[in-house]
Design a protein around this motif. Structure first.
Motif, PDB file in Angstrom:
ATOM      1  N   SER A  18       0.984  -1.154   0.117  1.00 13.78           N
ATOM      2  CA  SER A  18      -0.114  -0.007   0.080  1.00 13.78           C
ATOM      3  C   SER A  18       0.844   1.393  -0.048  1.00 13.78           C
ATOM      4  N   ALA A  19       1.900   1.136   0.719  1.00 11.87           N
ATOM      5  CA  ALA A  19       2.943   2.299   0.620  1.00 11.87           C
ATOM      6  C   ALA A  19       3.466   2.707  -0.707  1.00 11.87           C
ATOM      7  N   ALA A  20       3.703   1.553  -1.612  1.00 12.17           N
ATOM      8  CA  ALA A  20       4.268   1.607  -2.847  1.00 12.17           C
ATOM      9  C   ALA A  20       3.467   2.455  -3.644  1.00 12.17           C
ATOM     10  N   LEU A  21       2.090   1.887  -3.524  1.00 16.97           N
ATOM     11  CA  LEU A  21       0.931   2.308  -4.478  1.00 16.97           C
ATOM     12  C   LEU A  21       0.634   3.734  -4.142  1.00 16.97           C
ATOM     13  N   MET A  25       1.438   6.739  -6.847  1.00 21.28           N
ATOM     14  CA  MET A  25       0.520   7.752  -7.196  1.00 21.28           C
ATOM     15  C   MET A  25       0.844   9.424  -6.853  1.00 21.28           C
ATOM     16  N   ALA A  26       1.400   9.576  -5.511  1.00 23.13           N
ATOM     17  CA  ALA A  26       1.785  10.605  -5.196  1.00 23.13           C
ATOM     18  C   ALA A  26       2.795  11.497  -6.274  1.00 23.13           C
ATOM     19  N   ASN A  27       3.539  10.506  -6.486  1.00 24.46           N
ATOM     20  CA  ASN A  27       4.719  11.003  -7.649  1.00 24.46           C
ATOM     21  C   ASN A  27       4.137  11.366  -9.120  1.00 24.46           C
ATOM     22  N   LYS A  45       6.001  11.109  -0.843  1.00 25.33           N
ATOM     23  CA  LYS A  45       6.648  10.470  -2.039  1.00 25.33           C
ATOM     24  C   LYS A  45       7.614   9.715  -1.527  1.00 25.33           C
ATOM     25  N   SER A  46       7.842   9.274  -0.164  1.00 23.77           N
ATOM     26  CA  SER A  46       9.087   8.596   0.347  1.00 23.77           C
ATOM     27  C   SER A  46       8.491   7.295   0.897  1.00 23.77           C
TER      28      SER A  46
END
Length: 89
Positions: A18-21, A25-27, A45-46
């Motif tokens: 979930s953090a990767a997703l 998206m944030a990027n 974004k980290s």
């Protein structure tokens, strides 16, 4: 600057997937994005920052964006969380 608070309803909270997703998206946005939980704030974004929050099921997180596309960024990220990190194709 726009901030919205959302509850984590996915079973695993902000774990690796979930953090990767969230970061992916944030990027997509040029705005600066911050994620807050437990009084701690991290760069949205980290992936390392997000995972370090230790946000789990049932907890609230606040998403803040500041920049030219801040409204769309917060809207999209809140939707991602509310949809339990399921991304439509």
């Amino acid at each position: 600057m726009i901030t919205k608070t959302v509850k984590l309803t996915n079973e695993d909270g902000l774990h690796a997937r979930s953090a990767a997703l969230f970061v992916r998206m944030a990027n997509r946005f040029s705005s600066e994005i911050t994620l807050q939980a437990h009084g701690d704030s991290v760069n949205g974004k980290s992936i390392i920052g997000i995972m370090s929050l230790g946000a789990f099921y049932g907890e609230e997180i606040s998403i803040t964006a500041s920049g030219t596309d801040e409204e769309k960024a917060v809207e999209s990220l809140v939707e991602l969380v509310e949809n339990n990190f399921v991304v439509a194709n």
